[in-house]
Structures are given as structure tokens and as C-alpha cells.
Design a protein around this motif. Structure first.
Motif, PDB file in Angstrom:
ATOM      1  N   UNK A  32       1.172   0.586   3.985  1.00 17.83           N
ATOM      2  CA  UNK A  32       1.163   0.020   2.631  1.00 17.83           C
ATOM      3  C   UNK A  32      -0.012   0.660   1.892  1.00 17.83           C
ATOM      4  N   UNK A  33       0.199   1.034   0.632  1.00 18.90           N
ATOM      5  CA  UNK A  33      -0.856   1.728  -0.104  1.00 18.90           C
ATOM      6  C   UNK A  33      -2.083   0.837  -0.288  1.00 18.90           C
ATOM      7  N   UNK A  34      -3.225   1.521  -0.388  1.00 18.00           N
ATOM      8  CA  UNK A  34      -4.495   0.829  -0.621  1.00 18.00           C
ATOM      9  C   UNK A  34      -4.430   0.024  -1.920  1.00 18.00           C
ATOM     10  N   UNK A  35      -3.810   0.601  -2.950  1.00 20.95           N
ATOM     11  CA  UNK A  35      -3.683  -0.077  -4.242  1.00 20.95           C
ATOM     12  C   UNK A  35      -2.890  -1.370  -4.096  1.00 20.95           C
ATOM     13  N   UNK A  36      -1.754  -1.305  -3.392  1.00 17.67           N
ATOM     14  CA  UNK A  36      -0.912  -2.497  -3.199  1.00 17.67           C
ATOM     15  C   UNK A  36      -1.665  -3.539  -2.376  1.00 17.67           C
ATOM     16  N   UNK A  37      -2.366  -3.124  -1.314  1.00 18.10           N
ATOM     17  CA  UNK A  37      -3.136  -4.060  -0.493  1.00 18.10           C
ATOM     18  C   UNK A  37      -4.210  -4.760  -1.324  1.00 18.10           C
ATOM     19  N   UNK A  38      -4.874  -4.007  -2.207  1.00 19.45           N
ATOM     20  CA  UNK A  38      -5.889  -4.594  -3.090  1.00 19.45           C
ATOM     21  C   UNK A  38      -5.283  -5.638  -4.014  1.00 19.45           C
ATOM     22  N   UNK A  39      -4.101  -5.326  -4.567  1.00 14.55           N
ATOM     23  CA  UNK A  39      -3.425  -6.277  -5.441  1.00 14.55           C
ATOM     24  C   UNK A  39      -3.026  -7.539  -4.668  1.00 14.55           C
ATOM     25  N   UNK A  40      -2.565  -7.361  -3.443  1.00 18.22           N
ATOM     26  CA  UNK A  40      -2.182  -8.517  -2.617  1.00 18.22           C
ATOM     27  C   UNK A  40      -3.411  -9.374  -2.342  1.00 18.22           C
ATOM     28  N   UNK A  41      -4.521  -8.754  -1.956  1.00 18.83           N
ATOM     29  CA  UNK A  41      -5.744  -9.499  -1.646  1.00 18.83           C
ATOM     30  C   UNK A  41      -6.298 -10.243  -2.860  1.00 18.83           C
ATOM     31  N   UNK A  42      -6.101  -9.706  -4.044  1.00 20.56           N
ATOM     32  CA  UNK A  42      -6.588 -10.368  -5.260  1.00 20.56           C
ATOM     33  C   UNK A  42      -5.593 -11.399  -5.786  1.00 20.56           C
ATOM     34  N   UNK A  43      -4.434 -11.519  -5.131  1.00 19.62           N
ATOM     35  CA  UNK A  43      -3.419 -12.469  -5.568  1.00 19.62           C
ATOM     36  C   UNK A  43      -2.668 -12.021  -6.797  1.00 19.62           C
ATOM     37  N   UNK A  44      -2.706 -10.721  -7.080  1.00 18.67           N
ATOM     38  CA  UNK A  44      -2.047 -10.176  -8.264  1.00 18.67           C
ATOM     39  C   UNK A  44      -0.622  -9.744  -7.984  1.00 18.67           C
ATOM     40  N   UNK A  45      -0.196  -9.798  -6.737  1.00 21.30           N
ATOM     41  CA  UNK A  45       1.130  -9.338  -6.354  1.00 21.30           C
ATOM     42  C   UNK A  45       1.773 -10.341  -5.402  1.00 21.30           C
ATOM     43  N   UNK A  46       3.079 -10.523  -5.557  1.00 24.52           N
ATOM     44  CA  UNK A  46       3.865 -11.324  -4.605  1.00 24.52           C
ATOM     45  C   UNK A  46       4.727 -10.345  -3.819  1.00 24.52           C
ATOM     46  N   UNK A  47       4.229  -9.884  -2.679  1.00 20.43           N
ATOM     47  CA  UNK A  47       4.938  -8.836  -1.940  1.00 20.43           C
ATOM     48  C   UNK A  47       6.241  -9.340  -1.321  1.00 20.43           C
ATOM     49  N   UNK A  48       7.110  -8.406  -1.040  1.00 23.37           N
ATOM     50  CA  UNK A  48       8.383  -8.730  -0.396  1.00 23.37           C
ATOM     51  C   UNK A  48       8.133  -9.121   1.069  1.00 23.37           C
ATOM     52  N   UNK A  49       9.121  -9.761   1.665  1.00 23.16           N
ATOM     53  CA  UNK A  49       9.029 -10.123   3.083  1.00 23.16           C
ATOM     54  C   UNK A  49       8.841  -8.863   3.924  1.00 23.16           C
ATOM     55  N   UNK A  50       9.521  -7.787   3.563  1.00 26.27           N
ATOM     56  CA  UNK A  50       9.391  -6.519   4.296  1.00 26.27           C
ATOM     57  C   UNK A  50       7.951  -6.028   4.276  1.00 26.27           C
ATOM     58  N   UNK A  51       7.283  -6.152   3.136  1.00 25.21           N
ATOM     59  CA  UNK A  51       5.888  -5.728   3.018  1.00 25.21           C
ATOM     60  C   UNK A  51       4.991  -6.595   3.900  1.00 25.21           C
ATOM     61  N   UNK A  52       5.215  -7.920   3.888  1.00 21.07           N
ATOM     62  CA  UNK A  52       4.410  -8.821   4.720  1.00 21.07           C
ATOM     63  C   UNK A  52       4.627  -8.495   6.195  1.00 21.07           C
ATOM     64  N   UNK A  53       5.887  -8.200   6.578  1.00 21.40           N
ATOM     65  CA  UNK A  53       6.153  -7.823   7.976  1.00 21.40           C
ATOM     66  C   UNK A  53       5.413  -6.528   8.348  1.00 21.40           C
ATOM     67  N   UNK A  54       5.381  -5.567   7.439  1.00 25.56           N
ATOM     68  CA  UNK A  54       4.667  -4.304   7.711  1.00 25.56           C
ATOM     69  C   UNK A  54       3.179  -4.578   7.935  1.00 25.56           C
ATOM     70  N   UNK A  55       2.613  -5.469   7.123  1.00 26.84           N
ATOM     71  CA  UNK A  55       1.191  -5.806   7.284  1.00 26.84           C
ATOM     72  C   UNK A  55       0.976  -6.498   8.631  1.00 26.84           C
ATOM     73  N   UNK A  56       1.827  -7.477   8.940  1.00 25.74           N
ATOM     74  CA  UNK A  56       1.699  -8.219  10.203  1.00 25.74           C
ATOM     75  C   UNK A  56       1.824  -7.274  11.397  1.00 25.74           C
ATOM     76  N   UNK A  57       2.825  -6.407  11.377  1.00 30.57           N
ATOM     77  CA  UNK A  57       3.016  -5.477  12.491  1.00 30.57           C
ATOM     78  C   UNK A  57       1.880  -4.475  12.608  1.00 30.57           C
ATOM     79  N   UNK A  58       1.434  -3.960  11.474  1.00 31.55           N
ATOM     80  CA  UNK A  58       0.348  -2.980  11.486  1.00 31.55           C
ATOM     81  C   UNK A  58      -0.960  -3.561  12.004  1.00 31.55           C
ATOM     82  N   UNK A  59      -1.204  -4.837  11.703  1.00 31.14           N
ATOM     83  CA  UNK A  59      -2.435  -5.495  12.145  1.00 31.14           C
ATOM     84  C   UNK A  59      -2.240  -6.247  13.465  1.00 31.14           C
TER      85      UNK A  59
END
Length: 184
Positions: A32-59
């Protein structure tokens, strides 16, 4: 209850900081791009389930660890919020202050037993232990046809995977705390 994207924002940032990972490193691990991760952390984005799964799997985390609100570090349980379980025709009152919850292997109770109160307990699952501290009065615990008397200020620990019983063997009401610890 907080919106899920804000819970995710808090959890992702907390986990990243606990692991001392930069946004660049999380981007590398998750795809996931650094820009998208920053937006997620700041609460500026509501990511898709697929994106959340990618974060969970990656971490290497569970999906739910990212989307569930963490327990508060401090919880006060007012006595009026705890409904007593009544046994032995009202002579025993059991207060489940901290019931069993996922992620915790124990539950905690306080008990009041009137003079002569008696309670039998079935076997718990193998490896379960009980920890009892007597704050007032005297308690006799029967385990495997052996009796153990515990007085004011004393405590007992035993394996509770066999039938056992509690008896107020003193001359007055007793008060005690009980922790039941379950194996993995």
C-alpha cells in the motif's frame, strides 16, 4: 462508538509506532502506498476491505486487530452494575466483576457466604486453576476428598479440573475473591 475508519486509523498508527516502523517500511511490507497509509492513519480515508486485508497480512496481524476498538486501559466496575448470582437459597452471593473475555484466560469474582453456606462446583476444563483469597471469615474447600481450611488473610490455589466444594465453616459471614484461570 467511533466510526470504523477512525478506529483503524488509531490502531494502525499505534501498531506501527509500537513496532518502530516507518510509513515507508509499512508500504514495503503491505504493498500500500505511503501516501494512502498516511491518509488512513490520519482518518482521512475509508479503505476497502481488500486494503485492510493487505495491511493485516503485510504486518502479520489479524484483520480484527485493525478494526476493533482496543480495550480501555482502565475500567471501573461499579458494584451496582454487577448482578449477583444467588446460590444455596440466598446464602451465597457471587459477583462476576470481570467475566471471561476473548484474549484473557481468566475471570474474577467476589463472593459473600453466610454462615453455613455451601456450594458445589463441577470440574472445569483440564488445567484450570482457582485462586481464592479470604478477606473475612473462614472457608473450607473440598477437593478430591481432602479438605483445606483457609482463614482471614489467607489464600489457596488449586487445580479445579475435578469436582470441588466450598463451605463457610466459620461463625460469621465470609467474603472472598476468586480468580479462575483457564489454560490455553
Amino acid at each position: 462508538m467511533k466510526p470504523i475508519h477512525l478506529i483503524l486509523a488509531h490502531n494502525l498508527k499505534s501498531l506501527r509506532e509500537q513496532r518502530k516502523l516507518s510509513l515507508d517500511k509499512v508500504a514495503e511490507l503491505t504493498g500500500i502506498s505511503k501516501t494512502m497509509l498516511g491518509q488512513i492513519e490520519r482518518g482521512e480515508s475509508s479503505p476497502s476491505i481488500t486494503t485492510v486485508w493487505k495491511i493485516a497480512n503485510g504486518l502479520k496481524l489479524s484483520f480484527t486487530s485493525l478494526i476493533h476498538e482496543p480495550y480501555s486501559n482502565t475500567v471501573v466496575v461499579p458494584r451496582d452494575d454487577v448482578q449477583a448470582l444467588i446460590e444455596d437459597n440466598g446464602r451465597i452471593r457471587i459477583y462476576p466483576h470481570f467475566p471471561f473475555e476473548d484474549g484473557r484466560r481468566f475471570e474474577m469474582y467476589s463472593l459473600e457466604m453466610d454462615k453455613g453456606g455451601y456450594l458445589t462446583a463441577e470440574s472445569h476444563i483440564e488445567g484450570t486453576e482457582e485462586f481464592i483469597t479470604v478477606f473475612q471469615g473462614e472457608l473450607t474447600v473440598r477437593i478430591d476428598n481432602e479438605e483445606y481450611t483457609v482463614g482471614h488473610g489467607e489464600a489457596i490455589r488449586f487445580t479445579a479440573d475435578k469436582p470441588h466444594a466450598y463451605h463457610n465453616s466459620g461463625d460469621s459471614m465470609n467474603r472472598l475473591s476468586m480468580v479462575i484461570h483457564y489454560p490455553k
